[in-house]
Design a protein around this motif. Sequence first.
Motif, PDB file in Angstrom:
ATOM      1  N   MET A 353       5.897   6.496  11.158  1.00 25.18           N
ATOM      2  CA  MET A 353       6.390   6.457   9.779  1.00 25.18           C
ATOM      3  C   MET A 353       5.954   5.164   9.092  1.00 25.18           C
ATOM      4  N   ARG A 354       6.013   4.066   9.873  1.00 25.76           N
ATOM      5  CA  ARG A 354       5.601   2.787   9.284  1.00 25.76           C
ATOM      6  C   ARG A 354       4.109   2.809   8.935  1.00 25.76           C
ATOM      7  N   ILE A 355       3.326   3.387   9.851  1.00 23.49           N
ATOM      8  CA  ILE A 355       1.880   3.485   9.603  1.00 23.49           C
ATOM      9  C   ILE A 355       1.603   4.338   8.371  1.00 23.49           C
ATOM     10  N   SER A 356       2.383   5.434   8.251  1.00 22.20           N
ATOM     11  CA  SER A 356       2.134   6.348   7.127  1.00 22.20           C
ATOM     12  C   SER A 356       2.637   5.785   5.802  1.00 22.20           C
ATOM     13  N   GLU A 357       3.588   4.821   5.828  1.00 26.37           N
ATOM     14  CA  GLU A 357       4.187   4.313   4.598  1.00 26.37           C
ATOM     15  C   GLU A 357       3.706   2.917   4.223  1.00 26.37           C
ATOM     16  N   ARG A 358       3.200   2.168   5.205  1.00 26.73           N
ATOM     17  CA  ARG A 358       2.901   0.755   4.970  1.00 26.73           C
ATOM     18  C   ARG A 358       1.396   0.471   4.913  1.00 26.73           C
ATOM     19  N   ASP A 359       1.070  -0.528   4.163  1.00 29.54           N
ATOM     20  CA  ASP A 359      -0.297  -1.035   4.152  1.00 29.54           C
ATOM     21  C   ASP A 359      -0.518  -1.814   5.449  1.00 29.54           C
ATOM     22  N   PRO A 360      -1.517  -1.470   6.247  1.00 25.58           N
ATOM     23  CA  PRO A 360      -1.684  -2.102   7.556  1.00 25.58           C
ATOM     24  C   PRO A 360      -1.974  -3.593   7.483  1.00 25.58           C
ATOM     25  N   LEU A 361      -2.519  -4.087   6.363  1.00 23.30           N
ATOM     26  CA  LEU A 361      -2.864  -5.507   6.275  1.00 23.30           C
ATOM     27  C   LEU A 361      -1.674  -6.351   5.836  1.00 23.30           C
ATOM     28  N   THR A 362      -1.079  -6.006   4.707  1.00 25.48           N
ATOM     29  CA  THR A 362      -0.023  -6.842   4.114  1.00 25.48           C
ATOM     30  C   THR A 362       1.384  -6.474   4.576  1.00 25.48           C
ATOM     31  N   LEU A 364       3.210  -4.338   3.092  1.00 23.93           N
ATOM     32  CA  LEU A 364       3.919  -3.762   1.947  1.00 23.93           C
ATOM     33  C   LEU A 364       3.777  -2.243   1.972  1.00 23.93           C
ATOM     34  N   TYR A 365       4.595  -1.570   1.155  1.00 19.58           N
ATOM     35  CA  TYR A 365       4.414  -0.130   1.010  1.00 19.58           C
ATOM     36  C   TYR A 365       3.006   0.169   0.503  1.00 19.58           C
ATOM     37  N   ASN A 366       2.476   1.340   0.932  1.00 24.14           N
ATOM     38  CA  ASN A 366       1.183   1.763   0.384  1.00 24.14           C
ATOM     39  C   ASN A 366       1.404   2.523  -0.915  1.00 24.14           C
ATOM     40  N   ARG A 367       0.303   2.922  -1.519  1.00 25.12           N
ATOM     41  CA  ARG A 367       0.374   3.556  -2.840  1.00 25.12           C
ATOM     42  C   ARG A 367       1.121   4.887  -2.783  1.00 25.12           C
ATOM     43  N   ARG A 368       0.891   5.673  -1.727  1.00 24.90           N
ATOM     44  CA  ARG A 368       1.546   6.991  -1.633  1.00 24.90           C
ATOM     45  C   ARG A 368       3.063   6.836  -1.530  1.00 24.90           C
ATOM     46  N   LYS A 369       3.523   5.902  -0.681  1.00 23.66           N
ATOM     47  CA  LYS A 369       4.960   5.670  -0.548  1.00 23.66           C
ATOM     48  C   LYS A 369       5.551   5.174  -1.862  1.00 23.66           C
ATOM     49  N   PHE A 370       4.809   4.264  -2.527  1.00 17.08           N
ATOM     50  CA  PHE A 370       5.306   3.742  -3.795  1.00 17.08           C
ATOM     51  C   PHE A 370       5.501   4.865  -4.812  1.00 17.08           C
ATOM     52  N   MET A 371       4.547   5.762  -4.908  1.00 15.36           N
ATOM     53  CA  MET A 371       4.626   6.821  -5.914  1.00 15.36           C
ATOM     54  C   MET A 371       5.819   7.735  -5.637  1.00 15.36           C
ATOM     55  N   ASN A 372       6.108   8.005  -4.367  1.00 14.21           N
ATOM     56  CA  ASN A 372       7.282   8.829  -4.025  1.00 14.21           C
ATOM     57  C   ASN A 372       8.566   8.126  -4.442  1.00 14.21           C
ATOM     58  N   TYR A 373       8.633   6.823  -4.186  1.00 15.03           N
ATOM     59  CA  TYR A 373       9.822   6.053  -4.533  1.00 15.03           C
ATOM     60  C   TYR A 373       9.940   5.918  -6.054  1.00 15.03           C
ATOM     61  N   GLY A 436      -3.967  -1.188  -4.535  1.00 18.34           N
ATOM     62  CA  GLY A 436      -5.369  -0.946  -4.243  1.00 18.34           C
ATOM     63  C   GLY A 436      -6.167  -2.232  -4.294  1.00 18.34           C
ATOM     64  N   GLY A 437      -7.027  -2.507  -3.291  1.00 16.98           N
ATOM     65  CA  GLY A 437      -7.852  -3.715  -3.279  1.00 16.98           C
ATOM     66  C   GLY A 437      -7.014  -4.964  -3.359  1.00 16.98           C
ATOM     67  N   GLU A 439      -5.000  -5.564  -5.895  1.00 19.44           N
ATOM     68  CA  GLU A 439      -3.995  -5.254  -6.922  1.00 19.44           C
ATOM     69  C   GLU A 439      -2.674  -4.834  -6.253  1.00 19.44           C
ATOM     70  N   PHE A 440      -1.568  -5.363  -6.792  1.00 13.84           N
ATOM     71  CA  PHE A 440      -0.215  -5.069  -6.285  1.00 13.84           C
ATOM     72  C   PHE A 440       0.602  -4.499  -7.433  1.00 13.84           C
ATOM     73  N   ILE A 441       1.675  -3.795  -7.083  1.00 12.35           N
ATOM     74  CA  ILE A 441       2.564  -3.226  -8.096  1.00 12.35           C
ATOM     75  C   ILE A 441       4.004  -3.459  -7.667  1.00 12.35           C
ATOM     76  N   GLY A 442       4.831  -3.752  -8.653  1.00  9.02           N
ATOM     77  CA  GLY A 442       6.249  -3.956  -8.404  1.00  9.02           C
ATOM     78  C   GLY A 442       7.090  -3.055  -9.274  1.00  9.02           C
ATOM     79  N   LEU A 443       8.232  -2.599  -8.742  1.00  9.86           N
ATOM     80  CA  LEU A 443       9.146  -1.717  -9.482  1.00  9.86           C
ATOM     81  C   LEU A 443      10.516  -2.362  -9.475  1.00  9.86           C
ATOM     82  N   LEU A 444      11.091  -2.537 -10.688  1.00 11.20           N
ATOM     83  CA  LEU A 444      12.392  -3.201 -10.831  1.00 11.20           C
ATOM     84  C   LEU A 444      13.348  -2.276 -11.574  1.00 11.20           C
TER      85      LEU A 444
END
Length: 521
Positions: A353-362, A364-373, A436-437, A439-444
Motif C-alpha cells: 500500500m505504501r509503495i502504491s501510494e507513496r513517492d519512492p524518493l521523497t 510523500l504521497y504520489n499524484r494518484r493518491k493525492f487526486m483520490n484524497y 511530478g518532477g 513540482e509539489f502540491i499541497g492541499l489545505l
Amino acid sequence: MASFFTKMLAVSLLLVTLCPLQPLAIELSQIKIGVLSFQPKSTSAKRWAVLADHLKKIYPELHHVVIKPMKKDELEKAISNSQIDFVLTNPAQYIRFHNCYGLSAPLATVIRGTHQTPLSGFGGTIFVKADNNRINTLADISTCRVAVPFLHAFGAAQMQQYELHLHHYPVIPEDHFVITGLPHDTVVKAVQTGEADVGFARAGTLERMVQERTIAFSQFKIIHEQPFKDFPARVSTHLYPEWPIAALRHVSQQDQSIVLSALLQMHRIPDGKLPFGVCGFSPPADYSQVENLMRTLRLPPFDRIPEYRLTDIWTQYKTQSSFVLVAMAIIVLLTCYLFVSRRKLYLAQQKLMRISERDPLTGLYNRRKFMNYYEKEWKAAQRSKTPLAVLMIDIDHFKDYNDHYGHLAGDVALTAVAGAIETRITRPRDCTARYGGEEFIGLLPETDDLAAAQVAEKIRIQVEKLQVQHAYSATADHITVSIGITSLQEGDKINRMELINLADKALYEAKEAGRNCVKIA
C-alpha cells in the motif's frame, strides 16, 4: 480380576467346610452380629436366635453369640463405634458401610427360599393395575405417581430406577413418589386403591400375597417383565446378589474363618426357622454390579463429586491425556504459525500500500493518491461550504541543478525540499504530494487565500534555510521555490481541475515575477 478372587475365596471356603473340624486356636468369649431388620426387634430377635444356637452348636467354644436386629441408623452407629463384630445387611447398605467404615470383603452371601430351591439373588418388580391401559412400558411411567415403601429401598426403588436409566429413560423424581412405609404389601394396596399409578416392590411380594389370598394375580400387570426361568417370581429388573455378611476391622482373620465355617454349614437348620426366608449361606457373590448401580444413581457415599488432582487424571487417563497434550501443542504451534503468517501478510500489505501510494524518493504521497484524497476533500468542502486551498510548489531552475550537479545530487535536493514542505503542512487533514518532477502540491482544507499564503511563505523561507548550494541559479546561490496559491470559496462555479489549474497559473505568475516568491490567483 474380581471374579478370579471370588472364585478362589469360594474354593477356600469349601475346603474349610469339607475339612474335619479342629479345636479352636483361640477362645471367643462373645460374638455380636448386627442384622438390618425391618420387623419389630422382639420378633426378629426370637427368629435369629436359631442362628445363634446353630453357631454355638457347631463350635461349642463360642460361649456367647448375640444377634442384634437393628434399624438402619442404629446399625450404622454400632458399626462406627465398633459395638458389633459382624454385619448382615442388604447389598446397598453393605457397599455404603464398606466404603465409609472399612468393612471386610463379603464373607458369605445369604441364600433364601428353601434347601430344594435356593436363591442367592433377587430383583424388583414394577406393576400397575391390570385395567390400566395407559401404562404398558418403562417409557410410560416417568411422569406417574409411583408407590415405594421408602425412598432408598434397594429392591423396591433403586433397582427400578437403575433399570430406567439402563434403558435411557429419566429416573422418577422424588416428588412423584408415594411413600407407603413397610411392609411391601402397602405398596400393592396403594396401587389397588388408586393412590399411586405404579408400584415398585421386591420381587416375590405379589406371589406371597397371592398365596396369602389377599390379592389375585389377575388384578395386576407386570411392566418390563424379565425372562428369568430359574427365578420363581415375576421380576422387572436385573437380578442382584442377596444380602452379604461382613466383618468389622477389629475382627481377626482367624475369627472370621471360624464364623464363616459355621455359616456355611447352615444347611442343617430346617427351612422356615430363620426370618426373611433365609435358609443358609453360600460363598460370597460379586457385588460390583450393586456398586455400579449406586455410582450411576449417585447414591451415598457416591453422591459427592470427588476432588481430582492433575496427577489423578494423568494416572487414570494417561493415553488420552497424552493425545490431548499433543493436540494442544499442535494447536498452539498452528496458532503461532497463523499469527506470524498473518503478521507477515499484514506488513506485506502495508508495504504494498505504501509503495502504491507513496513517492519512492521523497516519501510523500504520489499524484494518484493525492487526486483520490483531493476528490474526497472537494466533496466535503462543497457540503460544508468551507474554503479549500491548493498550493503548487516548484523548485527554481532545477533542470540546471541536475545538469551541473548530477541526478544523484538532484535526488538529495528533492528529498530535502520535500522534508521542508512537510514541516509546514502539518494538520491532520492537510496533504502534501509530489506532483511530478520537481513540482509539489499541497492541499489545505478549511483554509482561505490569506491563510494559505502565510503557510506558503513559511515553506519558501524553510527551503531557503536549507542553504542547498545552487551556483547555476539565476535567482540565488542556493535552491529556492516558487509557490502559486488558489482557494475554493463559497459561491465559486469551478470544478476540481479548474482549481488546480488556477494554482498552476499562480505558480507561473510567481516565476514571471522573478521566482522565490508566493503568488495568489
